[in-house]
Design an enzyme around this catalytic site. Structure first.
Site, short mmCIF file in Angstrom:
data_model
loop_
_atom_site.label_atom_id
_atom_site.label_comp_id
_atom_site.label_asym_id
_atom_site.label_seq_id
_atom_site.Cartn_x
_atom_site.Cartn_y
_atom_site.Cartn_z
N THR A 175 -7.98 -1.81 1.27
CA THR A 175 -7.47 -2.85 0.37
C THR A 175 -8.03 -4.23 0.69
O THR A 175 -8.58 -4.89 -0.20
CB THR A 175 -5.94 -2.86 0.38
OG1 THR A 175 -5.46 -1.57 -0.03
CG2 THR A 175 -5.39 -3.93 -0.55
N HIS A 190 -1.26 11.06 -1.01
CA HIS A 190 -0.94 10.17 -2.12
C HIS A 190 -0.46 11.00 -3.30
O HIS A 190 -0.62 12.22 -3.34
CB HIS A 190 -2.18 9.37 -2.54
CG HIS A 190 -2.69 8.46 -1.48
ND1 HIS A 190 -3.87 7.76 -1.59
CD2 HIS A 190 -2.19 8.11 -0.26
CE1 HIS A 190 -4.08 7.04 -0.51
NE2 HIS A 190 -3.07 7.24 0.31
N SER A 212 -7.00 4.30 -1.67
CA SER A 212 -6.79 2.86 -1.74
C SER A 212 -8.05 2.06 -2.05
O SER A 212 -7.95 0.91 -2.48
CB SER A 212 -6.22 2.36 -0.40
OG SER A 212 -4.97 2.93 -0.14
N HIS A 237 -1.27 2.81 -5.13
CA HIS A 237 -1.04 4.21 -5.51
C HIS A 237 0.35 4.61 -5.04
O HIS A 237 1.04 3.85 -4.36
CB HIS A 237 -2.09 5.12 -4.85
CG HIS A 237 -2.17 4.95 -3.36
ND1 HIS A 237 -1.19 5.41 -2.51
CD2 HIS A 237 -3.08 4.32 -2.57
CE1 HIS A 237 -1.49 5.09 -1.27
NE2 HIS A 237 -2.64 4.43 -1.27
N ASP A 282 0.84 -1.19 0.00
CA ASP A 282 0.00 0.00 0.00
C ASP A 282 0.88 1.25 0.00
O ASP A 282 1.65 1.48 0.93
CB ASP A 282 -0.91 0.00 1.23
CG ASP A 282 -2.08 0.96 1.10
OD1 ASP A 282 -1.86 2.09 0.64
OD2 ASP A 282 -3.21 0.58 1.45
#
Length: 502
Positions: free
Chosen positions: A178, A454, A115, A382, A64
Protein backbone atom coordinates in the site's frame (compact mmCIF):
# COMPACT_ATOMS: atom_id res chain seq x y z
CA UNK A 1 -91.09 -12.92 5.63
CA UNK A 2 -93.53 -11.28 8.10
CA UNK A 3 -93.40 -7.58 8.75
CA UNK A 4 -92.70 -8.20 12.46
CA UNK A 5 -89.71 -10.46 11.69
CA UNK A 6 -88.30 -7.98 9.18
CA UNK A 7 -88.48 -5.18 11.79
CA UNK A 8 -86.65 -7.32 14.33
CA UNK A 9 -83.83 -8.07 11.89
CA UNK A 10 -83.48 -4.37 11.01
CA UNK A 11 -83.35 -3.45 14.70
CA UNK A 12 -80.61 -5.97 15.44
CA UNK A 13 -78.59 -4.87 12.38
CA UNK A 14 -78.71 -1.27 13.58
CA UNK A 15 -77.46 -2.25 17.02
CA UNK A 16 -74.55 -4.20 15.41
CA UNK A 17 -73.65 -1.23 13.24
CA UNK A 18 -73.42 1.01 16.28
CA UNK A 19 -70.98 -1.37 18.01
CA UNK A 20 -68.96 -1.89 14.83
CA UNK A 21 -68.42 1.84 14.29
CA UNK A 22 -67.45 2.49 17.88
CA UNK A 23 -63.70 3.27 17.98
CA UNK A 24 -61.23 1.11 19.81
CA UNK A 25 -59.81 2.84 22.88
CA UNK A 26 -56.45 4.52 22.17
CA UNK A 27 -53.55 3.15 24.23
CA UNK A 28 -51.05 5.89 24.97
CA UNK A 29 -47.39 4.85 24.72
CA UNK A 30 -44.11 6.68 25.29
CA UNK A 31 -42.41 7.68 22.01
CA UNK A 32 -40.37 4.77 20.61
CA UNK A 33 -36.66 5.50 20.99
CA UNK A 34 -35.70 3.76 17.74
CA UNK A 35 -38.33 5.73 15.86
CA UNK A 36 -37.14 9.05 17.29
CA UNK A 37 -33.45 8.28 16.68
CA UNK A 38 -34.09 7.37 13.04
CA UNK A 39 -36.19 10.50 12.55
CA UNK A 40 -33.36 12.65 13.95
CA UNK A 41 -30.86 10.92 11.66
CA UNK A 42 -33.07 11.62 8.66
CA UNK A 43 -33.30 15.28 9.57
CA UNK A 44 -29.51 15.50 9.72
CA UNK A 45 -29.20 13.95 6.27
CA UNK A 46 -31.82 16.29 4.81
CA UNK A 47 -29.96 19.29 6.24
CA UNK A 48 -26.59 18.13 4.88
CA UNK A 49 -25.25 20.29 2.07
CA UNK A 50 -22.58 19.04 -0.37
CA UNK A 51 -19.23 20.81 -0.15
CA UNK A 52 -18.23 21.89 -3.67
CA UNK A 53 -15.16 23.87 -2.69
CA UNK A 54 -11.69 22.99 -3.97
CA UNK A 55 -9.84 20.71 -1.60
CA UNK A 56 -6.62 22.23 -0.34
CA UNK A 57 -5.61 19.02 1.42
CA UNK A 58 -6.31 15.33 0.86
CA UNK A 59 -5.89 12.60 3.47
CA UNK A 60 -6.45 9.03 2.30
CA UNK A 61 -6.76 6.54 5.16
CA UNK A 62 -6.49 2.87 4.23
CA UNK A 63 -7.41 0.15 6.67
CA UNK A 64 -5.62 -2.74 5.00
CA UNK A 65 -8.07 -5.63 4.95
CA UNK A 66 -10.70 -3.65 6.86
CA UNK A 67 -13.78 -5.51 5.65
CA UNK A 68 -17.28 -4.40 6.55
CA UNK A 69 -17.55 -7.18 9.21
CA UNK A 70 -14.28 -5.81 10.64
CA UNK A 71 -15.85 -2.36 10.97
CA UNK A 72 -18.97 -3.81 12.59
CA UNK A 73 -17.04 -5.96 15.06
CA UNK A 74 -14.69 -3.07 15.92
CA UNK A 75 -17.68 -0.82 16.55
CA UNK A 76 -19.20 -3.34 18.96
CA UNK A 77 -15.88 -4.00 20.68
CA UNK A 78 -15.29 -0.26 21.12
CA UNK A 79 -18.63 0.19 22.82
CA UNK A 80 -18.19 -2.85 25.04
CA UNK A 81 -14.71 -1.73 26.10
CA UNK A 82 -16.16 1.66 27.06
CA UNK A 83 -19.02 0.12 29.01
CA UNK A 84 -21.78 1.18 26.61
CA UNK A 85 -24.02 -0.64 24.17
CA UNK A 86 -21.75 -1.90 21.42
CA UNK A 87 -24.38 -2.67 18.81
CA UNK A 88 -25.73 0.91 18.65
CA UNK A 89 -22.31 2.47 19.13
CA UNK A 90 -20.69 4.49 16.35
CA UNK A 91 -16.99 4.75 15.59
CA UNK A 92 -15.60 8.26 15.17
CA UNK A 93 -15.11 7.91 11.44
CA UNK A 94 -18.71 6.74 11.00
CA UNK A 95 -19.94 10.12 12.21
CA UNK A 96 -17.12 12.41 11.05
CA UNK A 97 -17.13 10.99 7.50
CA UNK A 98 -20.85 10.94 6.60
CA UNK A 99 -20.73 10.11 2.90
CA UNK A 100 -20.50 6.38 2.22
CA UNK A 101 -20.14 4.19 -0.86
CA UNK A 102 -19.22 0.61 -1.65
CA UNK A 103 -16.02 -0.08 -3.58
CA UNK A 104 -15.58 -3.03 -5.96
CA UNK A 105 -12.12 -4.44 -5.32
CA UNK A 106 -11.57 -6.91 -8.15
CA UNK A 107 -8.45 -6.38 -10.25
CA UNK A 108 -7.82 -6.64 -13.98
CA UNK A 109 -6.90 -10.32 -13.64
CA UNK A 110 -8.49 -11.52 -10.40
CA UNK A 111 -11.81 -11.79 -8.57
CA UNK A 112 -9.97 -11.49 -5.25
CA UNK A 113 -7.29 -8.82 -5.02
CA UNK A 114 -4.04 -8.38 -3.20
CA UNK A 115 -3.02 -5.03 -1.73
CA UNK A 116 -0.66 -3.98 -4.51
CA UNK A 117 -3.02 -3.37 -7.45
CA UNK A 118 -5.83 -2.16 -5.19
CA UNK A 119 -3.56 0.53 -3.74
CA UNK A 120 -2.45 1.38 -7.27
CA UNK A 121 -6.11 1.76 -8.27
CA UNK A 122 -6.79 4.19 -5.44
CA UNK A 123 -3.78 6.45 -5.99
CA UNK A 124 -3.47 6.22 -9.78
CA UNK A 125 -6.96 5.71 -11.16
CA UNK A 126 -6.45 2.42 -13.05
CA UNK A 127 -7.08 -1.23 -12.30
CA UNK A 128 -4.04 -3.44 -12.66
CA UNK A 129 -2.67 -6.93 -12.11
CA UNK A 130 -2.25 -8.83 -8.83
CA UNK A 131 1.34 -8.79 -7.59
CA UNK A 132 2.28 -5.50 -9.26
CA UNK A 133 2.57 -1.88 -8.12
CA UNK A 134 2.35 1.41 -10.01
CA UNK A 135 1.75 -0.15 -13.42
CA UNK A 136 -1.32 -0.73 -15.57
CA UNK A 137 -3.11 -3.80 -16.92
CA UNK A 138 -0.59 -4.36 -19.74
CA UNK A 139 2.19 -5.46 -17.39
CA UNK A 140 3.08 -9.11 -16.82
CA UNK A 141 3.53 -9.90 -13.14
CA UNK A 142 7.11 -10.86 -12.32
CA UNK A 143 8.43 -9.74 -15.71
CA UNK A 144 10.66 -6.70 -15.36
CA UNK A 145 10.92 -6.11 -19.10
CA UNK A 146 7.13 -5.78 -19.35
CA UNK A 147 7.13 -2.72 -17.05
CA UNK A 148 8.33 -0.29 -19.71
CA UNK A 149 5.49 1.90 -20.87
CA UNK A 150 3.03 0.62 -18.27
CA UNK A 151 4.02 2.98 -15.45
CA UNK A 152 1.19 5.11 -14.08
CA UNK A 153 1.26 8.53 -12.40
CA UNK A 154 0.15 8.77 -8.78
CA UNK A 155 -1.63 11.60 -7.06
CA UNK A 156 1.51 12.09 -4.99
CA UNK A 157 3.61 12.73 -8.08
CA UNK A 158 0.98 15.17 -9.32
CA UNK A 159 0.94 16.88 -5.93
CA UNK A 160 4.71 17.35 -5.93
CA UNK A 161 4.56 18.76 -9.45
CA UNK A 162 1.84 21.18 -8.33
CA UNK A 163 3.92 22.39 -5.37
CA UNK A 164 2.02 20.57 -2.62
CA UNK A 165 3.66 18.64 0.20
CA UNK A 166 3.32 14.86 0.38
CA UNK A 167 3.57 12.19 3.03
CA UNK A 168 3.14 8.46 3.65
CA UNK A 169 2.51 6.84 7.02
CA UNK A 170 2.11 3.11 7.64
CA UNK A 171 2.33 0.59 10.44
CA UNK A 172 3.62 -1.89 7.86
CA UNK A 173 6.98 -1.77 6.09
CA UNK A 174 7.10 1.49 4.17
CA UNK A 175 8.06 -0.62 1.14
CA UNK A 176 4.99 -2.84 1.53
CA UNK A 177 2.26 -2.86 -1.10
CA UNK A 178 0.00 0.00 0.00
CA UNK A 179 2.59 2.68 0.87
CA UNK A 180 4.77 1.58 -2.06
CA UNK A 181 1.93 2.34 -4.46
CA UNK A 182 2.51 6.03 -3.77
CA UNK A 183 5.92 5.98 -5.46
CA UNK A 184 7.06 2.60 -6.85
CA UNK A 185 6.72 1.12 -10.33
CA UNK A 186 7.35 -2.61 -10.29
CA UNK A 187 6.19 -5.85 -11.84
CA UNK A 188 6.94 -7.59 -8.52
CA UNK A 189 5.45 -6.38 -5.26
CA UNK A 190 7.91 -8.55 -3.33
CA UNK A 191 10.94 -6.79 -4.82
CA UNK A 192 11.19 -4.61 -1.72
CA UNK A 193 14.97 -4.97 -1.30
CA UNK A 194 17.74 -5.61 -3.82
CA UNK A 195 18.38 -9.20 -2.71
CA UNK A 196 14.76 -10.05 -3.62
CA UNK A 197 15.21 -8.98 -7.23
CA UNK A 198 15.49 -12.01 -9.56
CA UNK A 199 18.52 -12.14 -11.83
CA UNK A 200 16.57 -11.29 -15.00
CA UNK A 201 14.99 -8.29 -13.27
CA UNK A 202 18.40 -6.98 -12.21
CA UNK A 203 19.76 -7.53 -15.71
CA UNK A 204 16.82 -5.64 -17.20
CA UNK A 205 17.51 -2.67 -14.95
CA UNK A 206 14.63 -2.94 -12.49
CA UNK A 207 15.19 -1.38 -9.06
CA UNK A 208 14.03 -2.57 -5.70
CA UNK A 209 11.21 -0.67 -3.98
CA UNK A 210 13.35 0.75 -1.14
CA UNK A 211 15.77 2.24 -3.65
CA UNK A 212 12.88 3.67 -5.65
CA UNK A 213 11.65 5.51 -2.55
CA UNK A 214 15.01 7.16 -1.89
CA UNK A 215 15.47 7.97 -5.58
CA UNK A 216 11.88 9.14 -6.11
CA UNK A 217 12.23 11.98 -8.63
CA UNK A 218 8.99 13.84 -7.93
CA UNK A 219 9.53 17.41 -6.70
CA UNK A 220 11.77 17.46 -3.67
CA UNK A 221 10.55 14.08 -2.43
CA UNK A 222 8.15 13.14 0.34
CA UNK A 223 8.23 15.54 3.25
CA UNK A 224 7.06 12.75 5.57
CA UNK A 225 7.93 9.03 5.49
CA UNK A 226 6.97 7.13 8.66
CA UNK A 227 6.67 3.37 9.07
CA UNK A 228 8.59 0.12 9.36
CA UNK A 229 11.00 -1.77 7.11
CA UNK A 230 14.33 -0.37 8.34
CA UNK A 231 16.36 -3.42 7.33
CA UNK A 232 15.63 -2.85 3.64
CA UNK A 233 17.37 0.53 3.78
CA UNK A 234 20.56 -0.64 5.48
CA UNK A 235 23.38 -2.84 4.11
CA UNK A 236 24.02 -6.23 5.65
CA UNK A 237 27.30 -4.89 7.04
CA UNK A 238 25.50 -2.39 9.30
CA UNK A 239 24.12 -3.49 12.67
CA UNK A 240 20.52 -2.73 13.41
CA UNK A 241 20.27 -0.08 16.16
CA UNK A 242 17.50 -1.89 18.02
CA UNK A 243 17.57 -5.62 17.32
CA UNK A 244 20.65 -7.15 18.91
CA UNK A 245 22.62 -9.35 16.54
CA UNK A 246 20.61 -8.24 13.51
CA UNK A 247 21.87 -6.26 10.53
CA UNK A 248 20.53 -4.59 7.44
CA UNK A 249 19.23 -6.68 4.55
CA UNK A 250 20.76 -4.98 1.53
CA UNK A 251 23.31 -6.97 -0.48
CA UNK A 252 24.48 -4.05 -2.65
CA UNK A 253 26.28 -2.21 0.15
CA UNK A 254 24.08 0.88 -0.17
CA UNK A 255 23.03 2.72 2.96
CA UNK A 256 19.81 4.30 1.76
CA UNK A 257 19.26 6.16 5.02
CA UNK A 258 22.54 8.02 4.59
CA UNK A 259 21.76 8.66 0.93
CA UNK A 260 18.44 10.18 1.94
CA UNK A 261 20.06 12.35 4.62
CA UNK A 262 22.54 13.76 2.11
CA UNK A 263 19.69 15.00 -0.08
CA UNK A 264 18.43 17.56 2.45
CA UNK A 265 19.77 20.13 4.89
CA UNK A 266 16.54 20.28 6.90
CA UNK A 267 15.97 16.58 7.44
CA UNK A 268 15.57 14.31 10.44
CA UNK A 269 16.00 10.53 10.45
CA UNK A 270 14.50 8.76 13.48
CA UNK A 271 14.09 5.13 14.48
CA UNK A 272 12.60 5.22 17.99
CA UNK A 273 9.89 6.97 20.00
CA UNK A 274 12.18 9.38 21.85
CA UNK A 275 13.71 10.67 18.62
CA UNK A 276 10.26 10.93 17.07
CA UNK A 277 8.99 13.02 19.99
CA UNK A 278 11.92 15.42 19.61
CA UNK A 279 11.06 16.33 16.01
CA UNK A 280 10.20 20.02 15.82
CA UNK A 281 7.94 20.54 12.79
CA UNK A 282 8.83 24.24 12.69
CA UNK A 283 12.51 23.42 12.15
CA UNK A 284 12.19 20.26 10.09
CA UNK A 285 11.39 20.05 6.40
CA UNK A 286 11.73 16.32 5.77
CA UNK A 287 11.34 13.33 8.09
CA UNK A 288 12.25 9.68 7.57
CA UNK A 289 11.14 7.44 10.42
CA UNK A 290 11.81 3.70 10.28
CA UNK A 291 10.76 2.21 13.60
CA UNK A 292 11.15 -1.53 13.03
CA UNK A 293 13.31 -3.86 10.96
CA UNK A 294 10.07 -5.21 9.50
CA UNK A 295 6.47 -4.28 10.21
CA UNK A 296 5.70 -2.11 13.21
CA UNK A 297 4.07 -3.64 16.28
CA UNK A 298 0.38 -4.40 16.58
CA UNK A 299 -1.31 -1.67 18.58
CA UNK A 300 -2.04 -4.17 21.37
CA UNK A 301 1.69 -4.96 21.66
CA UNK A 302 3.24 -1.59 20.91
CA UNK A 303 4.10 -0.90 24.56
CA UNK A 304 6.31 -4.01 24.57
CA UNK A 305 8.63 -2.61 21.88
CA UNK A 306 12.21 -2.41 23.13
CA UNK A 307 13.06 1.05 21.81
CA UNK A 308 9.50 2.35 21.73
CA UNK A 309 7.61 3.34 18.63
CA UNK A 310 4.95 5.98 17.98
CA UNK A 311 1.32 5.05 17.54
CA UNK A 312 -0.59 5.50 14.31
CA UNK A 313 -2.36 8.45 15.94
CA UNK A 314 0.94 10.10 16.85
CA UNK A 315 2.44 9.55 13.41
CA UNK A 316 -0.66 10.95 11.73
CA UNK A 317 -0.69 14.04 13.92
CA UNK A 318 3.02 14.70 13.43
CA UNK A 319 2.70 14.24 9.69
CA UNK A 320 -0.08 16.81 9.49
CA UNK A 321 1.94 19.28 11.59
CA UNK A 322 4.84 18.94 9.15
CA UNK A 323 2.78 19.01 5.97
CA UNK A 324 0.51 21.87 7.02
CA UNK A 325 3.39 24.32 6.75
CA UNK A 326 2.84 24.38 3.00
CA UNK A 327 0.28 27.11 2.29
CA UNK A 328 -0.66 25.37 -0.96
CA UNK A 329 -1.73 22.19 0.84
CA UNK A 330 -0.74 18.53 1.01
CA UNK A 331 -1.62 14.95 0.12
CA UNK A 332 -1.15 12.31 2.82
CA UNK A 333 -1.60 8.54 2.82
CA UNK A 334 -2.11 6.85 6.20
CA UNK A 335 -2.27 3.06 6.31
CA UNK A 336 -3.25 0.84 9.22
CA UNK A 337 -1.35 -2.03 7.67
CA UNK A 338 -1.52 -4.57 10.42
CA UNK A 339 -5.28 -5.11 10.39
CA UNK A 340 -4.55 -7.27 7.38
CA UNK A 341 -1.72 -9.19 9.07
CA UNK A 342 -3.81 -10.01 12.13
CA UNK A 343 -6.58 -11.39 9.92
CA UNK A 344 -4.08 -13.49 7.97
CA UNK A 345 -2.98 -14.94 11.31
CA UNK A 346 -6.59 -15.62 12.29
CA UNK A 347 -6.45 -13.30 15.30
CA UNK A 348 -9.53 -11.12 15.18
CA UNK A 349 -8.84 -9.35 18.48
CA UNK A 350 -5.57 -7.89 17.20
CA UNK A 351 -7.24 -6.84 13.96
CA UNK A 352 -10.02 -5.04 15.81
CA UNK A 353 -7.61 -3.18 18.10
CA UNK A 354 -5.68 -1.92 15.09
CA UNK A 355 -8.99 -0.86 13.53
CA UNK A 356 -9.76 1.16 16.65
CA UNK A 357 -6.29 2.74 16.44
CA UNK A 358 -7.14 3.79 12.88
CA UNK A 359 -10.39 5.28 14.15
CA UNK A 360 -8.42 7.38 16.63
CA UNK A 361 -6.08 8.51 13.84
CA UNK A 362 -9.03 9.71 11.75
CA UNK A 363 -10.39 11.61 14.74
CA UNK A 364 -7.00 13.23 15.38
CA UNK A 365 -6.63 14.23 11.73
CA UNK A 366 -10.09 15.76 11.62
CA UNK A 367 -9.24 17.90 14.66
CA UNK A 368 -5.98 19.14 13.13
CA UNK A 369 -7.24 20.33 9.75
CA UNK A 370 -9.97 22.61 8.49
CA UNK A 371 -12.52 19.97 7.46
CA UNK A 372 -14.16 22.40 5.05
CA UNK A 373 -11.02 22.49 2.91
CA UNK A 374 -9.76 18.96 3.49
CA UNK A 375 -11.06 15.87 1.72
CA UNK A 376 -10.72 12.98 4.16
CA UNK A 377 -11.34 9.48 2.83
CA UNK A 378 -11.26 6.20 4.71
CA UNK A 379 -11.51 2.89 2.91
CA UNK A 380 -10.00 -0.57 2.65
CA UNK A 381 -8.05 -2.11 -0.17
CA UNK A 382 -9.78 -5.49 0.07
CA UNK A 383 -11.80 -7.68 2.39
CA UNK A 384 -11.07 -10.87 4.35
CA UNK A 385 -12.93 -14.17 4.85
CA UNK A 386 -13.97 -12.96 8.31
CA UNK A 387 -17.53 -13.28 9.60
CA UNK A 388 -19.89 -12.46 12.45
CA UNK A 389 -22.16 -15.47 12.88
CA UNK A 390 -24.59 -17.37 15.09
CA UNK A 391 -27.39 -15.80 17.12
CA UNK A 392 -25.65 -14.23 20.13
CA UNK A 393 -27.83 -12.06 22.36
CA UNK A 394 -27.53 -8.29 22.36
CA UNK A 395 -24.55 -7.33 24.52
CA UNK A 396 -22.82 -10.68 24.23
CA UNK A 397 -19.02 -10.13 24.16
CA UNK A 398 -18.11 -9.76 20.48
CA UNK A 399 -15.01 -11.91 21.08
CA UNK A 400 -17.05 -14.45 23.00
CA UNK A 401 -19.08 -17.58 22.27
CA UNK A 402 -22.18 -17.50 20.08
CA UNK A 403 -23.66 -20.98 20.51
CA UNK A 404 -23.10 -24.69 20.02
CA UNK A 405 -22.57 -26.76 16.90
CA UNK A 406 -24.03 -30.18 16.12
CA UNK A 407 -20.85 -31.65 17.60
CA UNK A 408 -21.89 -30.31 20.98
CA UNK A 409 -18.97 -27.90 21.13
CA UNK A 410 -19.28 -24.11 21.43
CA UNK A 411 -18.22 -21.76 18.65
CA UNK A 412 -17.29 -18.07 18.63
CA UNK A 413 -19.25 -15.20 17.13
CA UNK A 414 -16.21 -14.24 15.04
CA UNK A 415 -14.58 -16.73 12.73
CA UNK A 416 -12.84 -17.35 9.41
CA UNK A 417 -13.65 -19.41 6.33
CA UNK A 418 -10.02 -20.51 6.10
CA UNK A 419 -6.72 -20.02 7.89
CA UNK A 420 -4.46 -21.36 10.63
CA UNK A 421 -7.41 -21.65 13.01
CA UNK A 422 -8.43 -24.89 11.30
CA UNK A 423 -6.83 -28.25 12.03
CA UNK A 424 -6.09 -30.56 9.13
CA UNK A 425 -7.66 -34.01 9.61
CA UNK A 426 -8.58 -33.24 13.21
CA UNK A 427 -11.86 -32.67 14.99
CA UNK A 428 -12.77 -29.14 15.96
CA UNK A 429 -11.31 -28.12 19.30
CA UNK A 430 -13.58 -27.88 22.36
CA UNK A 431 -13.72 -24.22 23.45
CA UNK A 432 -15.18 -24.92 26.88
CA UNK A 433 -12.88 -23.25 29.38
CA UNK A 434 -10.97 -21.36 26.65
CA UNK A 435 -10.67 -17.55 26.95
CA UNK A 436 -11.73 -16.59 23.46
CA UNK A 437 -11.79 -12.91 24.45
CA UNK A 438 -8.00 -12.79 24.74
CA UNK A 439 -6.61 -10.51 22.03
CA UNK A 440 -4.10 -13.17 20.96
CA UNK A 441 -6.72 -15.90 20.66
CA UNK A 442 -6.84 -17.45 17.20
CA UNK A 443 -10.42 -17.94 16.03
CA UNK A 444 -11.41 -21.24 14.50
CA UNK A 445 -11.55 -21.58 10.71
CA UNK A 446 -13.18 -24.02 8.32
CA UNK A 447 -10.45 -24.77 5.78
CA UNK A 448 -6.92 -25.42 7.10
CA UNK A 449 -4.26 -23.29 5.38
CA UNK A 450 -1.17 -21.53 6.70
CA UNK A 451 -2.53 -18.01 6.31
CA UNK A 452 -6.13 -16.84 6.03
CA UNK A 453 -6.93 -15.29 2.66
CA UNK A 454 -8.40 -12.09 1.30
CA UNK A 455 -12.02 -12.04 0.16
CA UNK A 456 -13.65 -10.53 -2.91
CA UNK A 457 -16.61 -8.70 -1.38
CA UNK A 458 -17.01 -4.94 -1.62
CA UNK A 459 -15.52 -2.65 1.00
CA UNK A 460 -16.81 0.63 2.37
CA UNK A 461 -15.62 4.13 1.48
CA UNK A 462 -16.26 6.86 4.06
CA UNK A 463 -15.62 10.52 3.20
CA UNK A 464 -16.08 14.13 4.24
CA UNK A 465 -15.03 17.51 2.85
CA UNK A 466 -14.89 18.91 -0.68
CA UNK A 467 -16.50 16.56 -3.23
CA UNK A 468 -17.09 13.87 -0.58
CA UNK A 469 -20.70 13.70 -1.77
CA UNK A 470 -19.44 12.09 -4.98
CA UNK A 471 -18.89 8.89 -3.04
CA UNK A 472 -22.31 7.30 -3.41
CA UNK A 473 -23.68 3.99 -4.57
CA UNK A 474 -21.41 1.18 -5.73
CA UNK A 475 -18.22 2.44 -7.37
CA UNK A 476 -15.14 1.02 -9.00
CA UNK A 477 -12.17 1.22 -6.65
CA UNK A 478 -10.09 3.26 -9.09
CA UNK A 479 -12.72 6.01 -8.97
CA UNK A 480 -11.26 7.07 -5.62
CA UNK A 481 -8.32 8.64 -7.45
CA UNK A 482 -10.62 10.48 -9.81
CA UNK A 483 -12.66 11.98 -6.96
CA UNK A 484 -9.44 13.14 -5.28
CA UNK A 485 -8.19 14.64 -8.53
CA UNK A 486 -11.52 16.38 -9.17
CA UNK A 487 -11.82 17.69 -5.63
CA UNK A 488 -8.33 19.17 -5.58
CA UNK A 489 -8.01 20.26 -9.20
CA UNK A 490 -4.63 18.56 -9.05
CA UNK A 491 -4.44 17.82 -12.77
CA UNK A 492 -4.86 21.46 -13.68
CA UNK A 493 -2.45 22.57 -10.96
CA UNK A 494 0.15 20.11 -12.22
CA UNK A 495 -0.46 21.03 -15.84
CA UNK A 496 -1.44 17.47 -16.75
CA UNK A 497 -4.48 16.43 -18.78
CA UNK A 498 -4.74 12.68 -18.25
CA UNK A 499 -1.69 11.12 -16.58
CA UNK A 500 -2.73 7.48 -16.81
CA UNK A 501 -4.35 7.39 -20.25
CA UNK A 502 -2.65 4.96 -22.57
Amino acid sequence: MSLRLFALIAFLAGIAAIFMTEKEPVVKRAPDNYYLAAKADLEKIIARQPNTRTAKNIILFVGDGMSIPTVTAARILDGQRRGIDGESNSLAFETLLPYVALSKTYTHDAQVADSAPTATAMVSGVKSVNGTIGVDQHVTAGNCASQKGTEVTTIFELAEKAGLSTGIVSTARITHATPAAAYAKTAGRDWEVDRNLPGPAKAAGCKDIAAQLIEWPAGNGFEVILGGGRSYFLPKEVADPEAEGKTGARADGRNLVEEWQRKYNDAAYVWNKAQFDEIDPAKTGHVLGLFERGHMQYEAKRAQDKAGEPSLVEMTAKAIDLLSKNKDGFVLLVEAGRIDHAHHDGKAGLALLDTLALDEAVKAAYAKVNPEETLIILTADHSHVFSIAGYPKRGNPILGLAGYGLDGKPYTTLGYLNGPGARANEARADLNGVDTTALDYRQQALVPIYAETHAGDDVAVFAQGPSAHLFQGVIEQNMIFHVMAHASGILEKAGVESPSAK
